[in-house]
Design an enzyme around this catalytic site. Structure first.
Site, PDB file in Angstrom:
ATOM      1  N   ASP A  35     -14.300  -6.984  -0.584  1.00 34.40           N
ATOM      2  CA  ASP A  35     -13.761  -6.356   0.621  1.00 34.40           C
ATOM      3  C   ASP A  35     -12.272  -6.681   0.732  1.00 34.40           C
ATOM      4  OD1 ASP A  35     -13.896  -4.774   2.886  1.00 34.40           O
ATOM      5  OD2 ASP A  35     -14.401  -6.441   4.206  1.00 34.40           O
ATOM      6  N   HIS A  78      -3.702  -7.764   3.754  1.00 31.63           N
ATOM      7  CA  HIS A  78      -2.759  -7.744   4.873  1.00 31.63           C
ATOM      8  C   HIS A  78      -1.749  -8.873   4.707  1.00 31.63           C
ATOM      9  CE1 HIS A  78      -5.295  -4.806   6.777  1.00 31.63           C
ATOM     10  NE2 HIS A  78      -6.330  -5.631   6.728  1.00 31.63           N
TER      11      HIS A  78
END
Length: 191
Positions: free
Chosen positions: A59, A63
């Site tokens: 996953d 960021h």
């Protein structure tokens, strides 16, 4: 477990195996689904062992620090996970939580089967020569300096892991050795 069949798969991301909700102090461990209790984490480990889980997924959400340093309600959900997923699982082998064969099933065979990747997922005559060679004795600390992703950080900073990849072979060609990329273009469609 009750609904297991060949048409369904079940995946677990390493961050759900190595962190609990008690570890979340800021938005850096904000993710969906969110972290849960130690009891939930132990249930995931049991599911890895008994075959309920089909594969390890990351996953991967790269960021940046700047994005994650926002207020927890404003910061995006997700953590980077690709780069350290294999060492995390190899360390679990060293700790006796999994067998090496189970890691191969979860990270090679399972994904190849789920996605219908022909000639991938195992080392047999007629299969593509894709493999990762690992050093099960190599032990080192995870550092943000090792991160190649645009994010520049990892939730596993300072984890000391034993078992690291040392060579990657794609279609029979060495593409990474001791952390150095050996070719500019692997050539062709590797999937």
């Amino acid at each position: 477990r009750a609904y297991k069949n060949p048409k369904l798969s079940c995946e677990v991301a390493p961050h759900h195996l190595f962190f609990t909700m008690e570890d979340m102090e800021d938005a850096f461990l904000k993710m969906n689904p969110p972290l849960r209790t130690i009891m939930d984490v132990e249930a995931l480990w049991r599911a890895l062992l008994d075959g309920t889980v089909s594969c390890i997924a990351t996953d991967h959400a790269p960021h940046t620090r700047q994005e994650k340093e926002q207020d927890v309600w404003e910061a995006p959900a997700g953590v980077p996970g690709v780069e350290f997923s294999l060492p995390l699982m190899l360390n679990a082998v060293d700790e006796g939580r999994l067998t090496l064969e189970r890691v191969v099933a979860l990270m090679c065979e399972g994904p190849a089967q789920i996605f219908g990747l022909k000639n991938k997922g195992s080392l047999m005559v007629g299969m593509d020569a894709d493999m990762v060679l690992v050093d099960m004795e190599m032990k080192k600390s995870v550092s943000a300096k090792q991160v190649h992703s645009k994010c520049g950080w990892t939730p596993y900073e300072y984890f000391i892991l034993k078992g690291w990849p040392v060579m990657t072979v794609v279609n029979g060609e060495v593409v990474v050795e001791k952390g150095l990329v050996k070719v500019k273009n692997v050539g062709g469609d590797i999937f």
